[in-house]
Design a protein around this motif. Sequence first.
Motif, PDB file in Angstrom:
ATOM      1  N   ALA A  61     -34.470 -10.499 -62.103  1.00  0.00           N
ATOM      2  CA  ALA A  61     -35.168  -9.587 -61.203  1.00  0.00           C
ATOM      3  C   ALA A  61     -36.667  -9.584 -61.501  1.00  0.00           C
ATOM      4  O   ALA A  61     -37.497  -9.592 -60.585  1.00  0.00           O
ATOM      5  N   LYS A  62     -37.028  -9.605 -62.778  1.00  0.00           N
ATOM      6  CA  LYS A  62     -38.448  -9.616 -63.148  1.00  0.00           C
ATOM      7  C   LYS A  62     -39.133 -10.880 -62.650  1.00  0.00           C
ATOM      8  O   LYS A  62     -40.250 -10.836 -62.141  1.00  0.00           O
ATOM      9  N   ALA A  63     -38.467 -12.013 -62.813  1.00  0.00           N
ATOM     10  CA  ALA A  63     -39.043 -13.284 -62.363  1.00  0.00           C
ATOM     11  C   ALA A  63     -39.203 -13.292 -60.845  1.00  0.00           C
ATOM     12  O   ALA A  63     -40.265 -13.663 -60.327  1.00  0.00           O
ATOM     13  N   GLN A  64     -38.181 -12.870 -60.134  1.00  0.00           N
ATOM     14  CA  GLN A  64     -38.241 -12.880 -58.675  1.00  0.00           C
ATOM     15  C   GLN A  64     -39.293 -11.907 -58.162  1.00  0.00           C
ATOM     16  O   GLN A  64     -40.005 -12.202 -57.196  1.00  0.00           O
ATOM     17  N   ALA A  65     -39.417 -10.748 -58.798  1.00  0.00           N
ATOM     18  CA  ALA A  65     -40.438  -9.780 -58.393  1.00  0.00           C
ATOM     19  C   ALA A  65     -41.831 -10.357 -58.613  1.00  0.00           C
ATOM     20  O   ALA A  65     -42.715 -10.225 -57.761  1.00  0.00           O
ATOM     21  N   ALA A  66     -42.034 -11.010 -59.755  1.00  0.00           N
ATOM     22  CA  ALA A  66     -43.334 -11.616 -60.044  1.00  0.00           C
ATOM     23  C   ALA A  66     -43.637 -12.745 -59.056  1.00  0.00           C
ATOM     24  O   ALA A  66     -44.775 -12.895 -58.593  1.00  0.00           O
ATOM     25  N   LEU A  67     -42.616 -13.514 -58.709  1.00  0.00           N
ATOM     26  CA  LEU A  67     -42.809 -14.615 -57.768  1.00  0.00           C
ATOM     27  C   LEU A  67     -43.169 -14.107 -56.373  1.00  0.00           C
ATOM     28  O   LEU A  67     -44.077 -14.638 -55.735  1.00  0.00           O
ATOM     29  N   ILE A  68     -42.488 -13.088 -55.899  1.00  0.00           N
ATOM     30  CA  ILE A  68     -42.774 -12.584 -54.548  1.00  0.00           C
ATOM     31  C   ILE A  68     -44.159 -11.938 -54.512  1.00  0.00           C
ATOM     32  O   ILE A  68     -44.878 -12.048 -53.522  1.00  0.00           O
ATOM     33  N   GLU A  69     -44.562 -11.300 -55.604  1.00  0.00           N
ATOM     34  CA  GLU A  69     -45.908 -10.721 -55.651  1.00  0.00           C
ATOM     35  C   GLU A  69     -46.954 -11.831 -55.573  1.00  0.00           C
ATOM     36  O   GLU A  69     -47.972 -11.690 -54.895  1.00  0.00           O
ATOM     37  N   ARG A  70     -46.705 -12.933 -56.262  1.00  0.00           N
ATOM     38  CA  ARG A  70     -47.645 -14.075 -56.206  1.00  0.00           C
ATOM     39  C   ARG A  70     -47.641 -14.692 -54.814  1.00  0.00           C
ATOM     40  O   ARG A  70     -48.693 -15.092 -54.301  1.00  0.00           O
ATOM     41  N   MET A  71     -46.460 -14.788 -54.189  1.00  0.00           N
ATOM     42  CA  MET A  71     -46.388 -15.315 -52.818  1.00  0.00           C
ATOM     43  C   MET A  71     -47.266 -14.489 -51.882  1.00  0.00           C
ATOM     44  O   MET A  71     -47.989 -15.031 -51.047  1.00  0.00           O
ATOM     45  N   GLN A  72     -47.170 -13.167 -52.034  1.00  0.00           N
ATOM     46  CA  GLN A  72     -47.964 -12.294 -51.166  1.00  0.00           C
ATOM     47  C   GLN A  72     -49.452 -12.432 -51.467  1.00  0.00           C
ATOM     48  O   GLN A  72     -50.268 -12.477 -50.555  1.00  0.00           O
ATOM     49  N   ALA A  73     -49.816 -12.501 -52.735  1.00  0.00           N
ATOM     50  CA  ALA A  73     -51.221 -12.623 -53.128  1.00  0.00           C
ATOM     51  C   ALA A  73     -51.835 -13.914 -52.601  1.00  0.00           C
ATOM     52  O   ALA A  73     -53.022 -13.949 -52.253  1.00  0.00           O
ATOM     53  N   GLU A  74     -51.035 -14.963 -52.527  1.00  0.00           N
ATOM     54  CA  GLU A  74     -51.532 -16.273 -52.081  1.00  0.00           C
ATOM     55  C   GLU A  74     -51.194 -16.564 -50.615  1.00  0.00           C
ATOM     56  O   GLU A  74     -51.384 -17.685 -50.147  1.00  0.00           O
ATOM     57  N   ASN A  75     -50.680 -15.559 -49.903  1.00  0.00           N
ATOM     58  CA  ASN A  75     -50.332 -15.709 -48.482  1.00  0.00           C
ATOM     59  C   ASN A  75     -49.410 -16.892 -48.235  1.00  0.00           C
ATOM     60  O   ASN A  75     -49.602 -17.665 -47.292  1.00  0.00           O
ATOM     61  N   VAL A  76     -48.399 -17.032 -49.096  1.00  0.00           N
ATOM     62  CA  VAL A  76     -47.436 -18.128 -48.969  1.00  0.00           C
ATOM     63  C   VAL A  76     -46.423 -17.825 -47.856  1.00  0.00           C
ATOM     64  O   VAL A  76     -45.942 -18.729 -47.183  1.00  0.00           O
ATOM     65  N   LEU A  77     -46.122 -16.553 -47.654  1.00  0.00           N
ATOM     66  CA  LEU A  77     -45.092 -16.155 -46.693  1.00  0.00           C
ATOM     67  C   LEU A  77     -45.661 -15.988 -45.286  1.00  0.00           C
ATOM     68  O   LEU A  77     -46.802 -15.558 -45.113  1.00  0.00           O
TER      69      LEU A  77
END
Length: 136
Positions: free
Chosen positions: A50-66
């Motif tokens: 859960a920690k890894a996935q939360a960190a990954l989605i936060e990075r996705m949002q920060a980098e406008n990946v989604l």
Amino acid sequence: MTVDYQQLNGIALAYLGDAVYEPFIRQHMIELGFTKATKLHHHATHYVSAKAQAALIERMQAENVLTDTEVDVFKRGRNAKSHTSAKHTDVLTYRVSTGFEAVFGYLQLTGQTERIAALAHWCIEQVDEGRVSNVN
């Protein structure tokens, strides 16, 4: 039968998304040379906890990946009422990781296999290169 992902709750999308994302991680573990079950599981948690996935989605949002739609699906998953509780993390992290998994479930239901692979490989690269903090 066609499933309208817009009618599914975020928990159902996350349930599927978890199963969609994990094979990429399992294959990556094997490709890295891990063969013993304990080592496979231990190293996989760097990508699927859960920690890894939360960190990954936060990075996705920060980098406008989604895409905008993927962000909407993430929010639906994050905000869904779950009747299970987080085992090794706080409730907020668990909910954010549920949103992460919901994105993969949505992509699977809408037949976006290339996008699934692209996001999964992006996630693997982030973890492998140490770009994701707060993991485990």
